[in-house]
Design an enzyme around this catalytic site. Structure first.
Site, PDB file in Angstrom:
ATOM      1  N   GLU A  73     -15.731  -4.073  -0.081  1.00 51.41           N
ATOM      2  CA  GLU A  73     -16.132  -3.784  -1.465  1.00 51.41           C
ATOM      3  C   GLU A  73     -15.240  -4.549  -2.447  1.00 51.41           C
ATOM      4  O   GLU A  73     -15.720  -5.125  -3.425  1.00 51.41           O
ATOM      5  CB  GLU A  73     -16.035  -2.265  -1.742  1.00 51.41           C
ATOM      6  N   GLU A 112      -6.214  -5.845   4.063  1.00 47.92           N
ATOM      7  CA  GLU A 112      -6.042  -6.965   3.112  1.00 47.92           C
ATOM      8  C   GLU A 112      -7.234  -7.074   2.161  1.00 47.92           C
ATOM      9  O   GLU A 112      -7.686  -8.153   1.801  1.00 47.92           O
ATOM     10  CB  GLU A 112      -5.759  -8.274   3.855  1.00 47.92           C
ATOM     11  N   ILE A 142       1.931   0.382   7.040  1.00 50.76           N
ATOM     12  CA  ILE A 142       2.597  -0.926   7.028  1.00 50.76           C
ATOM     13  C   ILE A 142       2.692  -1.506   8.437  1.00 50.76           C
ATOM     14  O   ILE A 142       3.301  -0.908   9.335  1.00 50.76           O
ATOM     15  CB  ILE A 142       3.994  -0.834   6.369  1.00 50.76           C
ATOM     16  N   THR A 185       0.814  -1.216   0.000  1.00 51.38           N
ATOM     17  CA  THR A 185       0.000   0.000   0.000  1.00 51.38           C
ATOM     18  C   THR A 185       0.854   1.276   0.000  1.00 51.38           C
ATOM     19  O   THR A 185       1.877   1.352   0.691  1.00 51.38           O
ATOM     20  CB  THR A 185      -0.903   0.014   1.264  1.00 51.38           C
TER      21      THR A 185
HETATM   22  C1  LIG Z   1      -4.005  -1.021  10.611  1.00 50.79           C
HETATM   23  C2  LIG Z   1      -3.674  -1.242   9.159  1.00 50.79           C
HETATM   24  C3  LIG Z   1      -2.688  -2.141   8.822  1.00 50.79           C
HETATM   25  C4  LIG Z   1      -2.330  -2.317   7.477  1.00 50.79           C
HETATM   26  N1  LIG Z   1      -1.272  -3.141   7.157  1.00 50.79           N
HETATM   27  C5  LIG Z   1      -0.826  -3.176   5.880  1.00 50.79           C
HETATM   28  C6  LIG Z   1       0.388  -3.868   5.552  1.00 50.79           C
HETATM   29  O1  LIG Z   1       1.024  -4.489   6.419  1.00 50.79           O
HETATM   30  N2  LIG Z   1       0.825  -3.836   4.276  1.00 50.79           N
HETATM   31  C7  LIG Z   1       0.158  -3.163   3.283  1.00 50.79           C
HETATM   32  O2  LIG Z   1       0.627  -3.166   2.137  1.00 50.79           O
HETATM   33  N3  LIG Z   1      -1.011  -2.489   3.555  1.00 50.79           N
HETATM   34  C8  LIG Z   1      -1.498  -2.474   4.827  1.00 50.79           C
HETATM   35  N4  LIG Z   1      -2.649  -1.770   5.123  1.00 50.79           N
HETATM   36  C9  LIG Z   1      -3.345  -1.081   4.060  1.00 50.79           C
HETATM   37  C10 LIG Z   1      -4.706  -1.692   3.702  1.00 50.79           C
HETATM   38  O3  LIG Z   1      -4.527  -2.890   3.001  1.00 50.79           O
HETATM   39  C11 LIG Z   1      -5.484  -0.635   2.909  1.00 50.79           C
HETATM   40  O4  LIG Z   1      -5.872   0.349   3.830  1.00 50.79           O
HETATM   41  C12 LIG Z   1      -6.696  -1.209   2.206  1.00 50.79           C
HETATM   42  O5  LIG Z   1      -6.296  -2.059   1.167  1.00 50.79           O
HETATM   43  C13 LIG Z   1      -7.609  -0.108   1.623  1.00 50.79           C
HETATM   44  O6  LIG Z   1      -6.875   0.857   0.927  1.00 50.79           O
HETATM   45  P1  LIG Z   1      -7.095   2.417   1.267  1.00 50.79           P
HETATM   46  O7  LIG Z   1      -6.996   2.563   2.735  1.00 50.79           O
HETATM   47  O8  LIG Z   1      -6.162   3.213   0.440  1.00 50.79           O
HETATM   48  O9  LIG Z   1      -8.595   2.716   0.840  1.00 50.79           O
HETATM   49  P2  LIG Z   1      -9.104   3.125  -0.630  1.00 50.79           P
HETATM   50  O10 LIG Z   1      -8.595   2.168  -1.631  1.00 50.79           O
HETATM   51  O11 LIG Z   1      -8.849   4.568  -0.848  1.00 50.79           O
HETATM   52  O12 LIG Z   1     -10.666   2.885  -0.464  1.00 50.79           O
HETATM   53  C14 LIG Z   1     -11.534   3.811   0.190  1.00 50.79           C
HETATM   54  C15 LIG Z   1     -12.978   3.291   0.040  1.00 50.79           C
HETATM   55  O13 LIG Z   1     -13.327   3.205  -1.368  1.00 50.79           O
HETATM   56  C16 LIG Z   1     -13.725   1.886  -1.673  1.00 50.79           C
HETATM   57  N5  LIG Z   1     -13.309   1.521  -3.027  1.00 50.79           N
HETATM   58  C17 LIG Z   1     -12.061   1.620  -3.583  1.00 50.79           C
HETATM   59  N6  LIG Z   1     -12.073   1.146  -4.840  1.00 50.79           N
HETATM   60  C18 LIG Z   1     -13.331   0.712  -5.071  1.00 50.79           C
HETATM   61  C19 LIG Z   1     -13.979   0.107  -6.208  1.00 50.79           C
HETATM   62  N7  LIG Z   1     -13.324  -0.198  -7.322  1.00 50.79           N
HETATM   63  N8  LIG Z   1     -15.301  -0.171  -6.109  1.00 50.79           N
HETATM   64  C20 LIG Z   1     -15.992   0.093  -4.964  1.00 50.79           C
HETATM   65  N9  LIG Z   1     -15.432   0.651  -3.881  1.00 50.79           N
HETATM   66  C21 LIG Z   1     -14.128   0.969  -3.935  1.00 50.79           C
HETATM   67  C22 LIG Z   1     -13.044   1.015  -0.625  1.00 50.79           C
HETATM   68  O14 LIG Z   1     -13.700  -0.246  -0.500  1.00 50.79           O
HETATM   69  C23 LIG Z   1     -13.149   1.877   0.608  1.00 50.79           C
HETATM   70  O15 LIG Z   1     -14.435   1.756   1.164  1.00 50.79           O
HETATM   71  C24 LIG Z   1      -3.040  -1.624   6.457  1.00 50.79           C
HETATM   72  C25 LIG Z   1      -4.071  -0.739   6.811  1.00 50.79           C
HETATM   73  C26 LIG Z   1      -4.389  -0.535   8.129  1.00 50.79           C
HETATM   74  C27 LIG Z   1      -5.464   0.471   8.465  1.00 50.79           C
END
Ligand SMILES: Cc1cc2nc3c(=O)[nH]c(=O)nc-3n(C[C@H](O)[C@H](O)[C@H](O)COP(=O)(O)OP(=O)(O)OC[C@H]3O[C@@H](n4cnc5c(N)ncnc54)[C@H](O)[C@@H]3O)c2cc1C
Length: 388
Positions: free
Chosen positions: A374, A370, A164, A133
């Site tokens: 959605e 992960e 991360i 991410t």
């Molecule tokens: C505590 C924590 C630990 C984490 N650990 C890791 C890690 O170790 N390694 C790592 O790589 N990542 C990690 N993450 C990141 C996590 O995987 C992401 O937060 C997650 O994949 C969502 O991405 P985003 O937060 O950018 O949300 P966004 O992608 O910006 O999404 C925001 C909203 O829009 C919706 N959305 C986005 N695209 C679509 C679509 N095509 N259709 C419909 N709805 C959509 C989403 O479902 C969500 O509701 C972690 C996150 C947290 C909070």
């Protein structure tokens, strides 16, 4: 006490029962007493991780040759579920260490890399992080911007990662970066990084709603020289590797959801037998009984979906849809369970003296990390439409 064992999909064998009892005892004795201290201070308990490593719980699916326990995803799910019942933030860290960083190296690195990096990870001498991410790429993970430019005998890595797990405390990290922008997702590669490499450091540590004992931070790469031998597999394979790792990761988040939901329900059921209103215990009111019955039914269904996905994974049967279904259903069941548990405790559910307050905060991560709910629905629909 709700007889949770009766809901296991299959009878656990002797080894699985031993594993479950060991992690259950450890969670109750070593983790439970300190949960709120770690939560309030956002403290990652390094010592607990060393002990989990000694017990063999930090290299669960890794072959014994590299210091792992040589177990499968069913055992992985059992371990995460037990931890999740007590402290979801420790369960999250154990899930990420095992399922993401360690498993990426185990599944896709060459023998030299496995020999070099896995024993420290499986023993808990080093904690693993996994970086996909970025600030501009979350659900659309293939849109990442970090670049690894090929030089004489190293890649020059620049960019950053967001959110991360173990960004601050992790010493070994697997990170994805672009090696050939023109090839899009097929131009993304995976690298092993070690803390101490010049130009590789943790950025802002996040102050979170829940899962607070699980360390979360940015990772920064500033002209970091990554040796050629730290590339995992071939150039361009990183994104596909990451997607495969996330498939397994989803099973562990589903198991964590089942554990959290069961932990919340057990606490609510216990409380309902103690608290009296209108001259009766809460458990004598049918409205409360129906809540308990509905939550337990959903938890059992979530557990079965989780075990099915784990079973398929252990048999090397494709399970993209099943893992996504387990993660989607279990995480949404857990959200409802945590919310209803607070409701059953009333005002006492809202204060930190009772465990359901923390479950209610921790649970929100499960429909986000992960792959959000959605995204799981998109994955499930894509797979089922392929089949029809
Ligand atoms: C505590 C924590 C630990 C984490 N650990 C890791 C890690 O170790 N390694 C790592 O790589 N990542 C990690 N993450 C990141 C996590 O995987 C992401 O937060 C997650 O994949 C969502 O991405 P985003 O937060 O950018 O949300 P966004 O992608 O910006 O999404 C925001 C909203 O829009 C919706 N959305 C986005 N695209 C679509 C679509 N095509 N259709 C419909 N709805 C959509 C989403 O479902 C969500 O509701 C972690 C996150 C947290 C909070």
């Amino acid at each position: 006490m709700i007889p949770t064992e009766s809901s296991y999909l299959t009878t656990l064998n002797e080894n699985q029962t031993f594993i479950r009892d060991t992690i259950r005892e450890f969670s109750n004795n070593k983790i439970r007493p300190l949960i709120m201290e770690w939560d309030e201070a956002q403290k990652f308990p390094t010592d607990i991780f060393k002990e989990l490593g000694n017990l063999g719980f930090l290299g669960i699916v890794v072959d014994e040759e590299f210091g792992g326990a040589g177990l499968g995803y069913l055992e992985f799910a059992i371990i995460i579920e037990e931890l999740g019942k007590v402290d979801p933030s420790i369960a999250l860290s154990v899930a990420a260490h095992n399922g993401l960083c360690t498993n990426h190296i185990f599944r896709f690195a060459n023998k030299e890399q496995k020999k070099k990096f896995l024993p420290d990870l499986t023993s808990g001498r080093k904690i693993g992080a996994w970086g996909l991410t970025e600030s501009s790429s979350g659900s659309d993970a293939g849109g990442l911007q970090s670049v690894a430019e090929k030089k004489d005998n190293y890649y020059l890595l620049n960019g950053s990662k967001n959110f991360i797990t173990h960004g601050t405390v992790g010493e070994t990290a697997v990170v994805m970066a672009i090696t050939d922008k023109a090839k899009g997702r097929k131009g993304i590669s995976a690298f092993i990084l070690e803390k101490g490499m010049k130009g590789f450091f943790a950025g802002k540590k996040e102050n979170k709603l829940g899962m607070r004992a699980s360390d979360t931070s940015q990772l920064i790469f500033e002209n970091c020289k990554v040796p050629f031998e730290n590339l995992i597999g071939n150039e361009g394979e990183g994104f596909i590797q990451a997607l495969k790792i996330l498939e397994g990761g989803r099973i562990s988040i589903a198991a964590l959801s089942v554990g959290l939901a069961q932990g919340a329900l057990d606490a609510a059921a216990k409380y309902s037998k103690e608290r009296k209103q209108f001259g009766k215990t809460l458990s004598e009111f049918q409205a409360i009984q129906f809540k308990l019955a509905e939550i337990q039914t959903n938890i059992d269904a979530a557990r079965m979906l989780t075990y099915r996905a784990a079973f398929l994974k252990d048999k090397n049967i494709p399970n993209i849809k099943e893992a996504a279904m387990a993660k989607l259903f279990a995480s949404e069941v857990a959200e409802k369970a945590a919310s209803e548990a607070v409701q059953i405790l009333g005002g006492y559910g809202y204060i930190k003296d009772f465990p359901v307050e923390k479950f209610y905060r921790d649970v929100k991560l499960l429909t986000i990390g992960e792959g959000t709910s959605e995204i799981q629905r998109i994955v499930i629909a894509k797979e089922l439409l392929k089949e029809n």
